[in-house]
Design a protein around this motif. Sequence first.
Motif, PDB file in Angstrom:
ATOM      1  N   LEU A  32     -16.420   0.669  -0.911  1.00 56.04           N
ATOM      2  CA  LEU A  32     -14.962   0.444  -0.888  1.00 56.04           C
ATOM      3  C   LEU A  32     -14.308   1.559  -0.076  1.00 56.04           C
ATOM      4  O   LEU A  32     -14.511   2.742  -0.361  1.00 56.04           O
ATOM      5  CB  LEU A  32     -14.398   0.451  -2.316  1.00 56.04           C
ATOM      6  CG  LEU A  32     -12.858   0.487  -2.392  1.00 56.04           C
ATOM      7  CD1 LEU A  32     -12.225  -0.779  -1.830  1.00 56.04           C
ATOM      8  CD2 LEU A  32     -12.387   0.694  -3.840  1.00 56.04           C
ATOM      9  N   MET A  33     -13.529   1.176   0.916  1.00 51.66           N
ATOM     10  CA  MET A  33     -12.726   2.158   1.659  1.00 51.66           C
ATOM     11  C   MET A  33     -11.299   1.618   1.727  1.00 51.66           C
ATOM     12  O   MET A  33     -11.099   0.440   2.012  1.00 51.66           O
ATOM     13  CB  MET A  33     -13.278   2.360   3.075  1.00 51.66           C
ATOM     14  CG  MET A  33     -14.691   2.917   3.076  1.00 51.66           C
ATOM     15  SD  MET A  33     -15.381   3.074   4.738  1.00 51.66           S
ATOM     16  CE  MET A  33     -14.457   4.470   5.357  1.00 51.66           C
ATOM     17  N   ALA A  34     -10.323   2.502   1.475  1.00 49.46           N
ATOM     18  CA  ALA A  34      -8.934   2.028   1.458  1.00 49.46           C
ATOM     19  C   ALA A  34      -8.017   3.012   2.171  1.00 49.46           C
ATOM     20  O   ALA A  34      -8.082   4.219   1.925  1.00 49.46           O
ATOM     21  CB  ALA A  34      -8.475   1.842   0.014  1.00 49.46           C
ATOM     22  N   GLU A  35      -7.189   2.488   3.046  1.00 48.63           N
ATOM     23  CA  GLU A  35      -6.144   3.300   3.693  1.00 48.63           C
ATOM     24  C   GLU A  35      -4.923   3.265   2.774  1.00 48.63           C
ATOM     25  O   GLU A  35      -4.398   2.176   2.503  1.00 48.63           O
ATOM     26  CB  GLU A  35      -5.786   2.698   5.052  1.00 48.63           C
ATOM     27  CG  GLU A  35      -6.978   2.594   5.989  1.00 48.63           C
ATOM     28  CD  GLU A  35      -6.690   1.844   7.300  1.00 48.63           C
ATOM     29  OE1 GLU A  35      -7.574   1.794   8.159  1.00 48.63           O
ATOM     30  OE2 GLU A  35      -5.577   1.313   7.445  1.00 48.63           O
ATOM     31  N   ALA A  36      -4.518   4.410   2.249  1.00 46.86           N
ATOM     32  CA  ALA A  36      -3.436   4.421   1.259  1.00 46.86           C
ATOM     33  C   ALA A  36      -2.235   5.195   1.799  1.00 46.86           C
ATOM     34  O   ALA A  36      -2.376   6.345   2.220  1.00 46.86           O
ATOM     35  CB  ALA A  36      -3.925   5.047  -0.039  1.00 46.86           C
ATOM     36  N   MET A  37      -1.076   4.570   1.760  1.00 45.35           N
ATOM     37  CA  MET A  37       0.140   5.229   2.261  1.00 45.35           C
ATOM     38  C   MET A  37       0.407   6.531   1.491  1.00 45.35           C
ATOM     39  O   MET A  37       0.882   7.503   2.057  1.00 45.35           O
ATOM     40  CB  MET A  37       1.337   4.270   2.129  1.00 45.35           C
ATOM     41  CG  MET A  37       2.596   4.776   2.797  1.00 45.35           C
ATOM     42  SD  MET A  37       2.380   5.010   4.576  1.00 45.35           S
ATOM     43  CE  MET A  37       2.777   3.396   5.194  1.00 45.35           C
ATOM     44  N   THR A  41       1.240  10.249   3.335  1.00 51.81           N
ATOM     45  CA  THR A  41       2.614  10.792   3.317  1.00 51.81           C
ATOM     46  C   THR A  41       2.875  11.835   2.229  1.00 51.81           C
ATOM     47  O   THR A  41       4.010  12.246   2.054  1.00 51.81           O
ATOM     48  CB  THR A  41       3.631   9.640   3.136  1.00 51.81           C
ATOM     49  OG1 THR A  41       3.249   8.887   1.983  1.00 51.81           O
ATOM     50  CG2 THR A  41       3.662   8.731   4.356  1.00 51.81           C
ATOM     51  N   TYR A  42       1.864  12.267   1.467  1.00 49.81           N
ATOM     52  CA  TYR A  42       2.191  13.188   0.367  1.00 49.81           C
ATOM     53  C   TYR A  42       2.653  14.553   0.871  1.00 49.81           C
ATOM     54  O   TYR A  42       3.310  15.307   0.171  1.00 49.81           O
ATOM     55  CB  TYR A  42       1.044  13.309  -0.656  1.00 49.81           C
ATOM     56  CG  TYR A  42      -0.144  14.113  -0.200  1.00 49.81           C
ATOM     57  CD1 TYR A  42      -0.261  15.457  -0.543  1.00 49.81           C
ATOM     58  CD2 TYR A  42      -1.136  13.531   0.571  1.00 49.81           C
ATOM     59  CE1 TYR A  42      -1.351  16.196  -0.102  1.00 49.81           C
ATOM     60  CE2 TYR A  42      -2.220  14.258   0.995  1.00 49.81           C
ATOM     61  CZ  TYR A  42      -2.317  15.591   0.660  1.00 49.81           C
ATOM     62  OH  TYR A  42      -3.390  16.322   1.097  1.00 49.81           O
ATOM     63  N   VAL A  43       2.319  14.883   2.105  1.00 49.96           N
ATOM     64  CA  VAL A  43       3.021  15.924   2.865  1.00 49.96           C
ATOM     65  C   VAL A  43       3.315  15.288   4.233  1.00 49.96           C
ATOM     66  O   VAL A  43       2.668  14.301   4.598  1.00 49.96           O
ATOM     67  CB  VAL A  43       2.204  17.235   3.031  1.00 49.96           C
ATOM     68  CG1 VAL A  43       1.998  17.954   1.722  1.00 49.96           C
ATOM     69  CG2 VAL A  43       0.871  16.972   3.719  1.00 49.96           C
ATOM     70  N   PRO A  44       4.261  15.848   5.006  1.00 58.81           N
ATOM     71  CA  PRO A  44       4.598  15.186   6.284  1.00 58.81           C
ATOM     72  C   PRO A  44       3.532  15.461   7.354  1.00 58.81           C
ATOM     73  O   PRO A  44       3.746  16.201   8.311  1.00 58.81           O
ATOM     74  CB  PRO A  44       5.950  15.816   6.663  1.00 58.81           C
ATOM     75  CG  PRO A  44       5.998  17.121   5.943  1.00 58.81           C
ATOM     76  CD  PRO A  44       5.183  16.980   4.705  1.00 58.81           C
TER      77      PRO A  44
END
Length: 506
Positions: A32-37, A41-44
Amino acid sequence: MAVNVLRVVLGDQLSIGLSALVDLDPRHDMVLMAEAMEECTYVPHHGKKVVLVLSAMRHFAAFVRGRGIRVRYVRLDDPANTQTLAGEVRRAVADLKPSRVVVTEPGEYRVLTGMREWCEGIEILPDSRFICSVADFRLWASQRHGLRMEFFYRDMRRRTGLLMTASGEPEGGRWNFDAENRKRLPADPAIPDRIRFPPDSSTGEVMELVRTRVTGGFADVDGFDFPVTRDQAQAALADFIAHRLPGFGDWQDAMQTGQPTLFHAVISPALNVGLLDPLEICQLVEAAWRAGRVRLNAAEGFIRQIIGWREFVRGIYWLKMPEYGALNVLGAERPLPGFFWNGKTDMACVKAVVQQTRRDAYAHHIQRLMVMGNFALLAGLHPDEVDEWYLAVYADAYQWVEMPNTRGMALFADGGIVGSKPYAASGAYINRMSNYCRGCAFDVKQATGPTACPFNFLYWDFIARHAARFASNVRMAMPLRNLERMEPVRRDTIRMQAAAFLEALQ
Ligand SMILES: Cc1cc2nc3c(=O)[nH]c(=O)nc-3n(C[C@H](O)[C@H](O)[C@H](O)COP(=O)(O)OP(=O)(O)OC[C@H]3O[C@@H](n4cnc5c(N)ncnc54)[C@H](O)[C@@H]3O)c2cc1C
Ligand code: SF4
């Protein structure tokens, strides 16, 4: 088809030898590989850092599929994407009902804490891509009073056999050639450019995705050229060893306007996502020395960075977290000035490094430590804000390596866990190691007055501010003595100028 083991691979775990993948059964297991927003974005983050991770993930997924392994890959723009790692693991578990879920420990404490809650019974395996495991470092640390990188490094040399003689002595009769790594650059040095990798169609797609969806980051994606596959990363390493490693030993600490790379490897972005292996890198560098292609000070200086500093800071991170992330022993409270983000300052050195960082998502060690870190230390910038900046702006930044370097080495906010004294320096150091001062609005020879170099008065103000704390540190005896010898009027003038400068920063 039913799934036996669901094997989760994170964006900085792109190694086929990953502990979560080693015993994979292609007939019954799934990756399983997932691109998570949330992670984007948790830092800029710098746009190029996000492109690197997402593009390298997509290439890795294609490589794994090419080996006949099933991959559930969730793209950032998939309407069903929950945009968090936890959400994607839970969704996959609900859909696939695997009997086990396995993952390799992450590089950030924040993710580890969340990971334990991803699903019931999740198995978190040690990350075997480091030479010293977290458990081994803990044991090493428990047997010592002070944790010094130099002694750790010697143990790593013994353990790996790198640059060791058959009788167990360091090659060249010395462990460390650090003193030979600090030469000034000649006036017109011939510096081979690094190899660049123009984006293929997959990376181009990711660049467009990041441009349109991952907004609010430090800088944009244009000109992205980092390696995104293992083959490319190996080519970049070979290029470094052939062309720049010979100069690395002598000019490791140099800085030059318009020369972002100099003789550095620029391999940390690929290494930290898992496209290269630290031991493999060091063995190739050692082979170049044994073949007579580079001098010992280059090979030793480089290997020390990887099996010494890189492994040491990781050990410190996992040994000291979560308390480490709150340390601020110098009580630094000032907010980060805007020029860290936009580069708008008359200080030529700071401007050059910020502009380069915006363009390349890269700066070499001395630029990070002795320009940006030094300024942050002298100006008393809050470690939380400085940490966030370093984590956001560099393509190689993950908290396990970024935080001990920032909070420890650069800011001395850990009170001396990583370094035995603060890396504080006046403008004279920057002038000695670079040509920045020649094009600067400030005069590096002046400590007071309207054109005085800010690093000069800030340096003395810093020493005076923390004189009581540093009194017991023998390595700070010299600057403290020099401060004492200073005429009281001069000292007061310096401190007043520093106060006015710091006030204006805000
Ligand atoms: C304040 C500060 C923040 C930093 N943040 C990061 C970070 O987020 N990620 C990161 O990988 N490095 C970080 N470093 C360490 C170092 O600056 C980078 O590893 C290096 O600049 C990467 O460029 P390079 O590959 O050209 O390195 P080279 O100079 O060619 O060195 C070779 C390799 O040695 C390793 N290395 C060298 N110095 C260090 C070090 N102090 N700690 C850990 N590894 C080291 C890196 O893997 C690097 O790729 C930071 C240093 C400072 C002072
Ligand atoms: S004079 Fe001071 S501020 Fe200007 S480049 Fe030199 S060290 Fe930096």
